[in-house]
Write a protein that holds these residues in place. Structure first.
Motif, mmCIF file in Angstrom:
data_model
loop_
_atom_site.group_PDB
_atom_site.id
_atom_site.type_symbol
_atom_site.label_atom_id
_atom_site.label_comp_id
_atom_site.label_asym_id
_atom_site.label_seq_id
_atom_site.Cartn_x
_atom_site.Cartn_y
_atom_site.Cartn_z
ATOM 1 N N UNK A 44 0.842 -1.195 0.000
ATOM 2 C CA UNK A 44 0.000 0.000 0.000
ATOM 3 C C UNK A 44 0.881 1.250 0.000
ATOM 4 N N UNK A 45 0.242 2.407 -0.056
ATOM 5 C CA UNK A 45 0.996 3.667 -0.127
ATOM 6 C C UNK A 45 1.907 3.854 1.081
ATOM 7 N N UNK A 46 1.422 3.480 2.254
ATOM 8 C CA UNK A 46 2.218 3.616 3.476
ATOM 9 C C UNK A 46 3.470 2.741 3.417
ATOM 10 N N UNK A 47 3.310 1.534 2.924
ATOM 11 C CA UNK A 47 4.448 0.615 2.811
ATOM 12 C C UNK A 47 5.453 1.099 1.752
ATOM 13 N N UNK A 48 4.953 1.664 0.666
ATOM 14 C CA UNK A 48 5.849 2.217 -0.351
ATOM 15 C C UNK A 48 6.636 3.400 0.193
ATOM 16 N N UNK A 49 5.978 4.234 0.971
ATOM 17 C CA UNK A 49 6.646 5.373 1.592
ATOM 18 C C UNK A 49 7.684 4.887 2.601
ATOM 19 N N UNK A 53 11.738 5.639 2.558
ATOM 20 C CA UNK A 53 12.402 6.249 3.711
ATOM 21 C C UNK A 53 13.512 5.345 4.250
ATOM 22 N N UNK A 54 13.231 4.050 4.333
ATOM 23 C CA UNK A 54 14.237 3.112 4.836
ATOM 24 C C UNK A 54 15.451 3.044 3.926
ATOM 25 N N UNK A 55 15.231 3.109 2.625
ATOM 26 C CA UNK A 55 16.359 3.096 1.691
ATOM 27 C C UNK A 55 17.255 4.309 1.914
ATOM 28 N N UNK A 56 16.636 5.463 2.121
ATOM 29 C CA UNK A 56 17.410 6.682 2.371
ATOM 30 C C UNK A 56 18.166 6.594 3.694
ATOM 31 N N UNK A 57 17.478 6.133 4.740
ATOM 32 C CA UNK A 57 18.120 6.005 6.050
ATOM 33 C C UNK A 57 19.273 5.006 6.002
#
Length: 75
Positions: A44-49, A53-57
């Motif tokens: 879902x959109x929340x999981x995609x977001x 974010x996790x990739x950036x972190x």
């Protein structure tokens, strides 16, 4: 820095530097969650977001780890 040097410096820092060890643990935690998210058939959109974010972190942590390793290998 070659692969053998990277591994050696990383292992030394894990043993001697609690901050570095914490970064490694956080990196693994992010990697595990990213693996879970990647296995979702219809995220879902929340999981995609969360994935973005996790990739950036994770990348920021990796950069910080390599910065610490570069500082260590030049000593």
């Amino acid at each position: 820095m070659d692969i053998a040097t990277v591994d050696t410096v990383k292992e030394e820092l894990i043993k001697e530097n609690p901050a570095f060890k914490s970064l490694v643990q956080q990196h693994h935690k992010y990697e595990s969650r990213l693996t879970e998210l990647a296995e979702l058939t219809y995220p879902n959109d929340e999981e995609l977001l969360e994935e973005a974010m996790l990739k950036k972190k994770k990348l920021l942590i990796k950069d910080e780890m390599y910065s610490m390793m570069e500082g260590r290998s030049s000593v």
